[in-house]
Scaffold this motif. Structure first.
Motif, PDB file in Angstrom:
ATOM      1  N   SER A 166      84.116  35.058  21.513  1.00 48.88           N
ATOM      2  CA  SER A 166      84.170  35.214  20.445  1.00 48.88           C
ATOM      3  C   SER A 166      82.795  35.909  19.403  1.00 48.88           C
ATOM      4  O   SER A 166      83.173  36.580  18.578  1.00 48.88           O
ATOM      5  N   GLU A 167      81.798  35.128  19.930  1.00 47.26           N
ATOM      6  CA  GLU A 167      80.520  35.765  19.162  1.00 47.26           C
ATOM      7  C   GLU A 167      80.292  36.980  19.749  1.00 47.26           C
ATOM      8  O   GLU A 167      79.888  37.897  18.675  1.00 47.26           O
ATOM      9  N   ALA A 168      80.361  37.522  20.906  1.00 48.01           N
ATOM     10  CA  ALA A 168      80.222  39.171  21.241  1.00 48.01           C
ATOM     11  C   ALA A 168      81.425  39.895  20.527  1.00 48.01           C
ATOM     12  O   ALA A 168      80.793  40.945  20.114  1.00 48.01           O
ATOM     13  N   ARG A 169      82.496  39.428  20.554  1.00 50.27           N
ATOM     14  CA  ARG A 169      83.308  39.994  19.710  1.00 50.27           C
ATOM     15  C   ARG A 169      83.004  40.574  18.256  1.00 50.27           C
ATOM     16  O   ARG A 169      82.919  41.555  17.911  1.00 50.27           O
ATOM     17  N   ARG A 170      82.603  39.527  17.728  1.00 49.27           N
ATOM     18  CA  ARG A 170      82.112  39.688  16.455  1.00 49.27           C
ATOM     19  C   ARG A 170      80.910  40.505  16.339  1.00 49.27           C
ATOM     20  O   ARG A 170      80.917  41.639  15.382  1.00 49.27           O
ATOM     21  N   MET A 171      80.128  40.481  17.089  1.00 47.91           N
ATOM     22  CA  MET A 171      78.940  41.242  17.288  1.00 47.91           C
ATOM     23  C   MET A 171      78.981  42.667  17.562  1.00 47.91           C
ATOM     24  O   MET A 171      78.889  43.777  16.946  1.00 47.91           O
ATOM     25  N   ALA A 172      80.237  43.227  18.235  1.00 52.48           N
ATOM     26  CA  ALA A 172      80.797  44.058  18.599  1.00 52.48           C
ATOM     27  C   ALA A 172      81.373  45.070  17.549  1.00 52.48           C
ATOM     28  O   ALA A 172      81.103  46.024  17.218  1.00 52.48           O
ATOM     29  N   GLU A 173      82.166  44.035  16.703  1.00 53.98           N
ATOM     30  CA  GLU A 173      82.770  44.782  15.434  1.00 53.98           C
ATOM     31  C   GLU A 173      81.802  45.162  14.504  1.00 53.98           C
ATOM     32  O   GLU A 173      81.911  46.168  13.661  1.00 53.98           O
ATOM     33  N   THR A 174      80.778  44.213  14.252  1.00 52.34           N
ATOM     34  CA  THR A 174      79.607  44.467  13.362  1.00 52.34           C
ATOM     35  C   THR A 174      78.909  46.086  13.848  1.00 52.34           C
ATOM     36  O   THR A 174      78.555  46.821  13.104  1.00 52.34           O
TER      37      THR A 174
END
Length: 580
Positions: free
Chosen positions: A545-553
């Motif tokens: 989930s953290e990685a997904r948010r980072m990818a979106e950013t």
């Protein structure tokens, strides 16, 4: 004094310098009488015979210490000594100009080396090391000079040389040699490859260090940054002692992960595989905790020889790796990928203005189906012994993919008629290297079992930046938003069709890229064996989930620099691992 060179093998080492004697032999040209010409030719032939015996002995020692594939370097040197074009030119020089053998060897060798230097291709230029090594051996034999001996060292030292030849490197004894530095060479030179195999920190391409360092000078070799310090200050010595201790501690921690599964902090399992070029690489990858092979670069079976490998030779190599990894761990074999920066001189492929955009990889194989079918037979036969998967490189159109499938199907039918076992359900995929395929990933996903993203080429094609051209290296940006969006599209299209996606380019082992790729949903990361444990350690600190948010950013950012800065600020662990 500080020198900046090319980082050839990572790690830090401190110790006294051991400067090899000057390898440039002083040759005097002499005119010989007519009745001595054949005597001079015989001297040459005797020296050639001695040199072949010496190299055969070195090859056997290298085989026992380094493995079969590394020892094959010396087969190439023996082939040079048996090359009628090279030896014939020397003999003709002796006879036509009534010249002593030493001078003839030197002049003909220089002609060949000049030819190699003029070729705009790093691999060919660096293979000149073999010719230089062989010619020095011939000259020493003709002049009655003993070959260089590294066995006289009584303590662990750092070897300093103008050019540390492949045979010199193979004889380095780790109990006496802690590392080496050289004036010439590159990361793809044989000596650099062997340094990495032996685990010796090394820096090459230093230009003048051999002439400026004396025996006993205290050196620091920084194989990570490509730096060498000569007689440094006590503060600098202490700094690098601390770096050594930190690296030792980090490696001990990483080694605890060898037999662990690759899990994110929230328990998501990720496949961590290795890129290899031969069975010895596979053995090292397995020992380092690889969960499979994501890229078997088969072209290395075709290099360093004067003709094509047979079906049986290829089958044996693929079978060895399949048996090592068993039925559960996958072995993805890439069909022959020559062209671009990988040439096979014995195929006499014409020179091209833009080889990376030309007659290479699947384009060559579909044109030379005789060679292609031989390889596919070997791969299919090996598929009966493990979890082998096949992928085609450099696919640009659906028509190419379908043509490759037709050849594969014909080979399957031939093997069935011959009652030769193979896995009829073997997975078949493609490398996504060309932007056109990334854009049409949804269509391709309907016809393949998997994708493997080859970022080395995908980046250079997306940004129109030759990855071997130093003048445009600033444009080779794996973190560029355009590249990341293509990767996102490929993964999304594949997952919609229920297909898995791996990555086998250098980006897969890049610590800064890993969190982004995890967030984009990449299923398999394939990298060099040395990158596996740092990658596993990093993944264990992330959640999906953290990685997904980072990818979106990062996908909303405007430049590679912004993306890199953001990720490394968010995850300090990346900088800690990279700097050690």
């Amino acid at each position: 004094m500080e020198y900046q060179g090319i980082a050839a093998a990572s790690g830090y080492v401190l110790g006294p310098a051991y400067v090899l004697e000057d390898q440039q032999l002083q040759i005097t040209r002499q005119t010989i009488p007519s009745d001595s010409i054949e005597i001079e030719v015989q001297r040459l032939e005797d020296s050639v015979s001695r040199a072949i015996r010496e190299i055969a002995g070195i090859k056997e020692a290298a085989r026992q210490r380094l493995g079969e594939d590394e020892a094959e370097i010396f087969t190439a040197q023996i082939l040079v000594l048996e090359d009628p074009e090279y030896l014939g030119a020397i003999k003709e020089k002796i006879r036509s100009e009534k010249m002593n053998a030493e001078a003839a060897v030197q002049e003909i060798t220089e002609q060949f080396l000049t030819l190699f230097a003029d070729l705009d291709h790093e691999y060919i230029r660096e293979r000149a090391a073999d010719l230089r090594d062989v010619s020095h051996r011939l000259l020493r034999g003709l002049m009655g000079i003993q070959s260089l001996s590294l066995s006289a060292m009584t303590e662990r030292v750092i070897v300093v040389a103008h050019d540390l030849t492949p045979s010199d490197t193979a004889r380095l004894d780790r109990s006496k040699v802690a590392g080496f530095v050289a004036d010439i060479g590159g990361r793809t030179s044989h000596s650099a490859i062997m340094a990495r195999t032996l685990g010796l920190p090394a820096v090459v391409g230093l230009q003048t260090i051999a002439a400026q360092v004396k025996n006993g000078d205290f050196l620091i070799v920084d194989g990570n940054a490509g730096k060498v310090f000569v007689n440094p200050s006590e503060n600098m010595i202490q700094t690098y002692r601390n770096k050594q201790n930190e690296l030792t501690g980090i490696n001990e921690e990483l080694n605890q992960l060898i037999d662990k599964p690759t899990l994110t902090r929230d328990g998501v399992q990720v496949e961590l595989a290795a890129n290899i070029g031969n069975p010895e690489d596979a053995k090292r990858a397995l020992a380092t905790g690889a969960e499979g092979i994501g890229l078997y670069r088969t072209e290395f079976l075709y290099m360093g020889r004067k003709d094509l490998p047979t079906e049986q030779e290829q089958f044996s190599a693929y079978q060895r790796v399949a048996l090592m990894f068993g039925q559960k761990r996958p072995v993805v074999i890439r069909s022959l990928d020559i062209g671009g920066d990988k040439e096979l001189p014995y195929l006499n492929i014409p020179k091209e203005m833009n080889p990376f955009l030309g007659y290479r990889a699947i384009r060559f194989c579909l044109d030379r189906t005789d060679i292609f079918k031989t390889q596919l037979r070997a791969i299919l036969r090996a598929s009966a012994y493990g979890n082998i998967k096949l992928m085609f490189p450099m696919i640009a159109t659906l028509q190419e993919l379908r043509a490759a499938y037709e050849v594969l199907e014909a080979v399957k039918q031939d093997l069935s008629k011959e009652n030769i076992p193979f896995n009829a359900a073997m997975e078949v995929g493609i490398m996504v290297e060309i932007p056109a395929v990334a854009v049409l990933a949804e269509q391709f996903a309907q016809e393949v079992d998997f994708f493997s993203i080859g970022t080395n080429d995908l980046v250079q094609y997306t940004l129109a930046a030759d990855r071997l051209n130093e003048k445009v290296s600033y444009l080779y940006q794996p973190y560029n938003p355009a590249v990341l969006r293509l990767i996102q599209g490929v993964i999304s299209a594949a997952h919609q069709k229920g297909k898995w996606v791996g990555m086998c380019g250098e980006m897969a082992g890049d610590l800064t890229a890993i969190p982004i790729l995890l967030g984009l949903g990449l299923d398999e990361f394939s990298m060099s064996a040395g990158s596996l444990l740092p990658a596993r350690a990093l993944l264990s600190q992330l959640t999906r989930s953290e990685a997904r948010r980072m990818a979106e950013t990062v996908l909303a950012l405007n430049s590679a620099e912004e993306i890199k800065g953001f990720v490394e600020k968010e995850i300090p662990f990346i900088t800690k691992i990279r700097n050690n």
